[in-house]
Design a protein around this motif. Sequence first.
Motif, PDB file in Angstrom:
ATOM      1  N   ASP A 142      -7.892  -6.132   0.172  1.00 64.77           N
ATOM      2  CA  ASP A 142      -6.283  -4.992   0.488  1.00 64.77           C
ATOM      3  C   ASP A 142      -6.845  -3.763   0.026  1.00 64.77           C
ATOM      4  O   ASP A 142      -7.658  -3.936  -1.096  1.00 64.77           O
ATOM      5  N   PHE A 143      -6.251  -2.686   0.701  1.00 63.10           N
ATOM      6  CA  PHE A 143      -7.073  -1.401   0.523  1.00 63.10           C
ATOM      7  C   PHE A 143      -5.773  -0.781  -0.939  1.00 63.10           C
ATOM      8  O   PHE A 143      -5.125  -0.830  -0.525  1.00 63.10           O
ATOM      9  N   TYR A 144      -6.424  -0.451  -2.384  1.00 62.21           N
ATOM     10  CA  TYR A 144      -5.351   0.055  -2.871  1.00 62.21           C
ATOM     11  C   TYR A 144      -6.284   1.303  -3.501  1.00 62.21           C
ATOM     12  O   TYR A 144      -4.986   1.984  -4.167  1.00 62.21           O
ATOM     13  N   GLY A 145      -7.028   1.399  -3.435  1.00 62.54           N
ATOM     14  CA  GLY A 145      -7.687   2.718  -3.773  1.00 62.54           C
ATOM     15  C   GLY A 145      -7.999   3.845  -3.289  1.00 62.54           C
ATOM     16  O   GLY A 145      -8.699   4.562  -2.893  1.00 62.54           O
ATOM     17  N   MET A 146      -6.889   4.356  -2.784  1.00 67.95           N
ATOM     18  CA  MET A 146      -6.526   5.621  -1.938  1.00 67.95           C
ATOM     19  C   MET A 146      -6.869   7.179  -2.558  1.00 67.95           C
ATOM     20  O   MET A 146      -7.408   7.820  -1.778  1.00 67.95           O
ATOM     21  N   ALA A 147      -7.391   7.155  -3.663  1.00 65.82           N
ATOM     22  CA  ALA A 147      -8.116   8.195  -4.404  1.00 65.82           C
ATOM     23  C   ALA A 147      -9.545   8.140  -3.653  1.00 65.82           C
ATOM     24  O   ALA A 147      -9.746   9.656  -3.753  1.00 65.82           O
ATOM     25  N   PRO A 175       0.782   1.053   0.286  1.00 61.84           N
ATOM     26  CA  PRO A 175       1.090   1.702   1.860  1.00 61.84           C
ATOM     27  C   PRO A 175       1.955   1.163   2.701  1.00 61.84           C
ATOM     28  O   PRO A 175       2.506   1.586   3.278  1.00 61.84           O
ATOM     29  N   ASN A 176       3.529   1.038   1.842  1.00 59.25           N
ATOM     30  CA  ASN A 176       5.009   0.997   2.454  1.00 59.25           C
ATOM     31  C   ASN A 176       5.490   2.214   2.143  1.00 59.25           C
ATOM     32  O   ASN A 176       6.750   2.196   1.781  1.00 59.25           O
ATOM     33  N   ASN A 177       4.612   3.720   2.110  1.00 60.67           N
ATOM     34  CA  ASN A 177       5.438   4.188   1.716  1.00 60.67           C
ATOM     35  C   ASN A 177       5.711   4.773   3.258  1.00 60.67           C
ATOM     36  O   ASN A 177       6.209   4.611   3.478  1.00 60.67           O
ATOM     37  N   GLU A 178       7.232   6.364   2.822  1.00 62.26           N
ATOM     38  CA  GLU A 178       8.009   6.706   3.372  1.00 62.26           C
ATOM     39  C   GLU A 178       7.749   6.453   5.260  1.00 62.26           C
ATOM     40  O   GLU A 178       8.202   6.173   5.959  1.00 62.26           O
ATOM     41  N   SER A 179       6.072   7.163   4.664  1.00 62.73           N
ATOM     42  CA  SER A 179       5.756   7.604   6.106  1.00 62.73           C
ATOM     43  C   SER A 179       5.276   6.396   6.679  1.00 62.73           C
ATOM     44  O   SER A 179       4.255   6.379   7.834  1.00 62.73           O
ATOM     45  N   PHE A 180       4.496   4.974   5.815  1.00 63.54           N
ATOM     46  CA  PHE A 180       3.578   4.416   6.431  1.00 63.54           C
ATOM     47  C   PHE A 180       2.034   4.991   7.033  1.00 63.54           C
ATOM     48  O   PHE A 180       1.583   4.483   7.325  1.00 63.54           O
ATOM     49  N   SER A 181       1.959   6.272   5.975  1.00 67.06           N
ATOM     50  CA  SER A 181       1.081   7.076   5.950  1.00 67.06           C
ATOM     51  C   SER A 181      -0.625   6.353   5.698  1.00 67.06           C
ATOM     52  O   SER A 181      -0.895   5.659   4.245  1.00 67.06           O
ATOM     53  N   GLY A 182      -1.692   5.751   6.634  1.00 73.09           N
ATOM     54  CA  GLY A 182      -2.758   5.246   5.654  1.00 73.09           C
ATOM     55  C   GLY A 182      -2.532   3.537   6.467  1.00 73.09           C
ATOM     56  O   GLY A 182      -3.371   3.256   6.074  1.00 73.09           O
ATOM     57  N   SER A 183      -1.601   3.545   7.224  1.00 69.09           N
ATOM     58  CA  SER A 183      -1.034   1.315   7.582  1.00 69.09           C
ATOM     59  C   SER A 183      -2.630   2.100   8.036  1.00 69.09           C
ATOM     60  O   SER A 183      -3.105   0.696   8.686  1.00 69.09           O
ATOM     61  N   ASP A 184      -3.360   2.743   9.119  1.00 72.74           N
ATOM     62  CA  ASP A 184      -3.983   2.488  10.144  1.00 72.74           C
ATOM     63  C   ASP A 184      -5.486   1.776   9.488  1.00 72.74           C
ATOM     64  O   ASP A 184      -6.423   0.706   9.982  1.00 72.74           O
ATOM     65  N   ILE A 185      -5.589   2.878   8.073  1.00 72.91           N
ATOM     66  CA  ILE A 185      -7.064   2.197   6.734  1.00 72.91           C
ATOM     67  C   ILE A 185      -6.786   0.881   6.148  1.00 72.91           C
ATOM     68  O   ILE A 185      -7.780   0.105   6.237  1.00 72.91           O
ATOM     69  N   VAL A 186      -5.386   1.024   5.978  1.00 75.50           N
ATOM     70  CA  VAL A 186      -5.162  -0.767   5.535  1.00 75.50           C
ATOM     71  C   VAL A 186      -5.438  -1.958   6.897  1.00 75.50           C
ATOM     72  O   VAL A 186      -5.669  -2.405   6.054  1.00 75.50           O
ATOM     73  N   THR A 187      -5.020  -1.444   7.561  1.00 76.23           N
ATOM     74  CA  THR A 187      -5.217  -2.749   8.667  1.00 76.23           C
ATOM     75  C   THR A 187      -6.420  -2.977   9.029  1.00 76.23           C
ATOM     76  O   THR A 187      -6.971  -3.517   9.149  1.00 76.23           O
ATOM     77  N   ALA A 188      -7.094  -1.646   9.007  1.00 77.35           N
ATOM     78  CA  ALA A 188      -9.217  -1.910   9.136  1.00 77.35           C
ATOM     79  C   ALA A 188      -9.239  -2.772   8.168  1.00 77.35           C
ATOM     80  O   ALA A 188     -10.001  -3.370   7.867  1.00 77.35           O
ATOM     81  N   PHE A 189      -9.020  -2.099   7.044  1.00 77.25           N
ATOM     82  CA  PHE A 189     -10.328  -3.075   5.608  1.00 77.25           C
ATOM     83  C   PHE A 189      -9.773  -4.108   5.809  1.00 77.25           C
ATOM     84  O   PHE A 189     -10.063  -4.838   5.573  1.00 77.25           O
ATOM     85  N   LYS A 190      -8.643  -4.785   6.483  1.00 72.27           N
ATOM     86  CA  LYS A 190      -8.083  -5.784   6.023  1.00 72.27           C
ATOM     87  C   LYS A 190      -8.414  -6.444   6.179  1.00 72.27           C
ATOM     88  O   LYS A 190      -9.325  -8.086   6.672  1.00 72.27           O
TER      89      LYS A 190
END
Lengths: 315, 412
Positions: free
Chosen positions: B308-313, B287-302
């Motif tokens: 925590d959302f970790y299975g990005m595949a 989730p803490n990648n260089e552009s925080f890409s996917g942060s809306d998904i992480v927040t909504a999932f939480k």
Amino acid sequence: MEFTLITLLNGLSYGLLLFMLSAGLTLIFSMMGVLNFAHASFYMLGAYFAYAISSRIGYWPALFIAPLLTGLLGALVERHALRAVRRHGHLGELLFTFGLSFLLVELVQLVWGRAPVPYPVPAALDRPLFTLYSTTFPAYRGFMMLVALLMLLAIYLLLRKTRIGLVIQAALTHPHMVEALGHDVPRVSMLVFGGGCALAGLAGVIGGNAFVTEPAMAAALGSIIFVVVVVGGLGSLAGAFIASLMIGVLQTFSVTLDFSLLGLLGAFGVEATPALAQQRLLNLSIAQLAPILPYLLLVLVLLLRPRGLLGVREG
Amino acid sequence: MLTKRAIIAAVSLTAALASPATLAEPVRIAFIESLSGPFAPVGQNLLRSWQSMAELANREKWAGQHTLEVAGFDNKGSPQETLNQLHAVVEQGYRYIAQGSSSAVGLALIDAINKHNQRNPGKEVVYLNYGSIDPEMTNAHCSFWHFRFDANSDMKLAALTSYMAGQKDLKKVYIIGQNYSFGQQVSRTVREQLKHKRADVQIVGDDLHPIGQVKDFAPYVAKIKASGATAVVTGNWGADLALLVRAGRDADLKADFYTMYAATTGVPTAVGAAGAGRMKMVGYWHPNNESFSGSDIVTAFKKKYNDDFYGMATYTATAMLSKAVRDGGSTDPVKVAQRMAGMKIKSLNGEVEMRRTDHQLLQPLYVASWTKVDGKQVKFDQENTGYGWKTEKKIDTFVATQPTSCQMKRPG
């Protein structure tokens, strides 16, 4: 040295947990002649009760209430089901407790789900107890050992020094005489069964958070406690104690040994040819065999000394 | 003369007759994983990930007018039980299978699906693999019906060992893993790669333990300590990793951990503050990648699951599947598979490509370390520990790519 001492301590603490579990089973067997296949299920119940109670009112009340509840449930099972089945002999008992073990697992899954539950070690004990060279020994493991030893002492005192202990022992060998003296023998049986289940419950309270509380926990330990009871000698509490420690230490040390048959051959000067080195069986290390070693011990004991280490009871 | 009503009727009748292919039909995905037993928390998390990705796709119409549906089926972690479930879901009309948390199960699925598809033309099944990473599945055992959205273990270990090779204080390494195809593969690859990249590093131990059965790792930790290891490499995941890490913390084991699955349920809690800076992970995203890409998904999932959302595949897989359905206008598995082969899309970790030759996704990789949340580089923590992942190194796709020996048989 550090490695040996720590592994010995780990083995002893695991062995003492096994003892807490097998003590109840041994008591029930020696007093009532019932081989309780559902014993490990009461261990599981103890852990789940402790999880449910500790998440509401804390760990310390759970330590007392959960074994009591488990014991109460055990007593009810004896009074309202097992007693009726026992009239029809040993086969009925075995099948009944066997069925009960499946029933309890299903019940637990219905109530608490199929996944492990978060049942943590209490914060006060979640720290190192002492440091040996550079390895810390967790306080909770020390607590586990302490509870097991206190329990052993309590059972000994109860059976040897109290009136109720006398009645229990007498009811085993001379039930009619005890009954004639005005004691209620069926009630004594109920107390013993409930007491045995309470001990399993206590082991569950202690073991559930040290390891993992999940529906498979009964199945994982169920077979090993029978090994303990048979190796120690059916019905012998002292035998169960020695056997638990032996198996605990044996299992703990064996996972750390990398010797294989191939290595042994090498030690005797046999050259390992590539064909020989490919053999799976020869390459198996003791560590990989660790899970089956207790059962190997069980078979050996049954062959060489069928009544176990300290067994006195003849069938 | 046609009345207005007649025109409308004629037009709508023509439209209904002309577009049977574009009628909305649900794409049903059967998710077959451990939903009971020691690995159930991981299975539950991933089922939720799939379902929330399907919701997202349906909301934003990724598959055009078609919708996605994901249902969970418990395989109790066993290959045999998986085949029973596969049989059952195929009977129920499922044509897409999602699985990803055991390569032993994955290899059994490939085999069974190959046979099924050969014998039942017109009822083909496609296997969406989002996490079983045994390299065999895209090499010797590769299949047209199998698509892997995770990086395989050779890719991950090449990245991880390159990073390890750069650590000056790396001297003694201990390898420990679960005793099945994947654990054995990790052990072999790490040995080979380290010999190649850092000949001076000593392998002081190599252990395999039964999967999902060890409840007490203290004896293993005593052994690791006695070996003098300064680093531990493990392919363990879920409960097996959490218990190993916890035993290490209890015994005050001061070694760095090099892992692939330290983000899976239960592990972050076990790592806690004690693992700060010492726990490393290689993966395709965090989730803490260089552009925080996917942060809306992480927040909504939480917010929705308190997890925590970790299975990005699951995101990549849903996106590719949806695109294949939309572009081809068909939910037919054969057509979808043909469209997904060679497909390129933008996922949460950047441009990714499903390699045509072996159906292995090519994507960048990250090596990350366990770090206290600072609100700048590390915004998202895991399991409310106050610690999260910080990128140590990003490995570009072309570096992370590994060759394949796959000889794929394609239908038609």
